[in-house]
Design an enzyme around this catalytic site. Sequence first.
Site, PDB file in Angstrom:
ATOM      1  N   PRO A 104       0.813  -1.219   0.000  1.00 34.34           N
ATOM      2  CA  PRO A 104       0.000   0.000   0.000  1.00 34.34           C
ATOM      3  C   PRO A 104       0.848   1.272   0.000  1.00 34.34           C
ATOM      4  CG  PRO A 104      -0.639  -1.519   1.763  1.00 34.34           C
ATOM      5  CD  PRO A 104       0.645  -1.995   1.210  1.00 34.34           C
ATOM      6  N   GLU A 105       0.624   2.109  -0.984  1.00 27.36           N
ATOM      7  CA  GLU A 105       1.182   3.454  -1.018  1.00 27.36           C
ATOM      8  C   GLU A 105      -0.008   4.418  -0.954  1.00 27.36           C
ATOM      9  OE1 GLU A 105       4.016   3.961  -4.229  1.00 27.36           O
ATOM     10  OE2 GLU A 105       4.686   1.891  -4.077  1.00 27.36           O
ATOM     11  N   LYS A 124       0.920   7.244   3.749  1.00 28.69           N
ATOM     12  CA  LYS A 124       0.455   5.883   3.484  1.00 28.69           C
ATOM     13  C   LYS A 124      -0.312   5.317   4.665  1.00 28.69           C
ATOM     14  CE  LYS A 124       4.847   5.179   1.074  1.00 28.69           C
ATOM     15  NZ  LYS A 124       6.097   4.409   1.066  1.00 28.69           N
ATOM     16  N   ARG A 163      17.080  -0.153  -4.272  1.00 24.42           N
ATOM     17  CA  ARG A 163      15.797  -0.827  -4.138  1.00 24.42           C
ATOM     18  C   ARG A 163      15.051  -0.717  -5.458  1.00 24.42           C
ATOM     19  NH1 ARG A 163      13.689  -1.115   1.258  1.00 24.42           N
ATOM     20  NH2 ARG A 163      14.912   0.717   1.633  1.00 24.42           N
TER      21      ARG A 163
END
Length: 278
Positions: free
Chosen positions: A2-3, A57, A263
């Site tokens: 979830p963002e 978030k 990342r």
Amino acid sequence: MPELPEAEVTARQLRARLVGARVADIRVGRPDIGREGLPSLGWYVGSTVRAVDRRGKSVIVTCEKAGALRYLVAELGMTGLLLFPSAEVRFPQHTHAVLSFTEAIRPPVRYWNPRRFGRLSLLDGDGFRRYTARRFGCDPLTVTRQEFARLLQCRRRLKPLLMHQQSIAGIGNIYANEILFRSGLHPNVIAGRLTPDAVDRLHKVMQAVLCEAIDCGGSSVKDYFAPDGSEGRYKARHLVYGKSGQPCPNQCGGVIRRLQSERSSFYCPLCQNRRWNV
DNA sequence: AGCTCTTCCTGAAAGC
DNA sequence: TGCTTTCAGGAAGAGC
């Protein structure tokens, strides 16, 4: 994971069902899921839900009792979800808290989070102000172009800056990659070196991508779904995230690359040339 | 100031 | 086939 768009969709669904509901019970399965304020758990019983909002978030439930307000902050982290009973999960043992209500028409909400990156906080007004001031920068959906430009006046690399919650709250790895590709900007370009045109474009693209993702119900990558169990459809519109080795969707002849050292930054080395700051 | 590294945690996937 | 290892990823904190 979830963002901002997923948290926003979650908050909207909870808001529609829970505002006005009276809390019957709040149960926490394991104490280490609480970050702050766990001893105040009992206060919430008998309180009324006045609002459900998103910050960055996180999803925030505002409760009121006898004129006093307290807040329930759910950080979703990587794998956290807030779910109604209609949503089934594969590993039910990772439900760490359940919030239930007095009226039968109000569905209970469970906080499910297998990896437990992300915690619950139970805060009074002062605690909530301290918590939000420390954690959340400006909101990408409402930040003005001028504020955004000021924020970029630094020597930091663009993608880590976009993902830095204390600067701009809500953008994670997936949307950072999608926003940068659509802006034609290299993830590692120095933010302060962008031309005014590039800043303007980035600002517009950021808001457009996030709004479109919200309209689609977010992106269901791995295990995300909304409280009612519905999946986000924005994944079908991802252009670069998770697409290393595939041809650039701009048909520029480039191939989407993944930077190993960081990342997972997915980008097109031709469309997002770091020497182009325009 | 800004970057890298480490830690947290579990399930999936890769390696043997 | 079945066990072990690696990896992913957001955020915080240490260290450079």
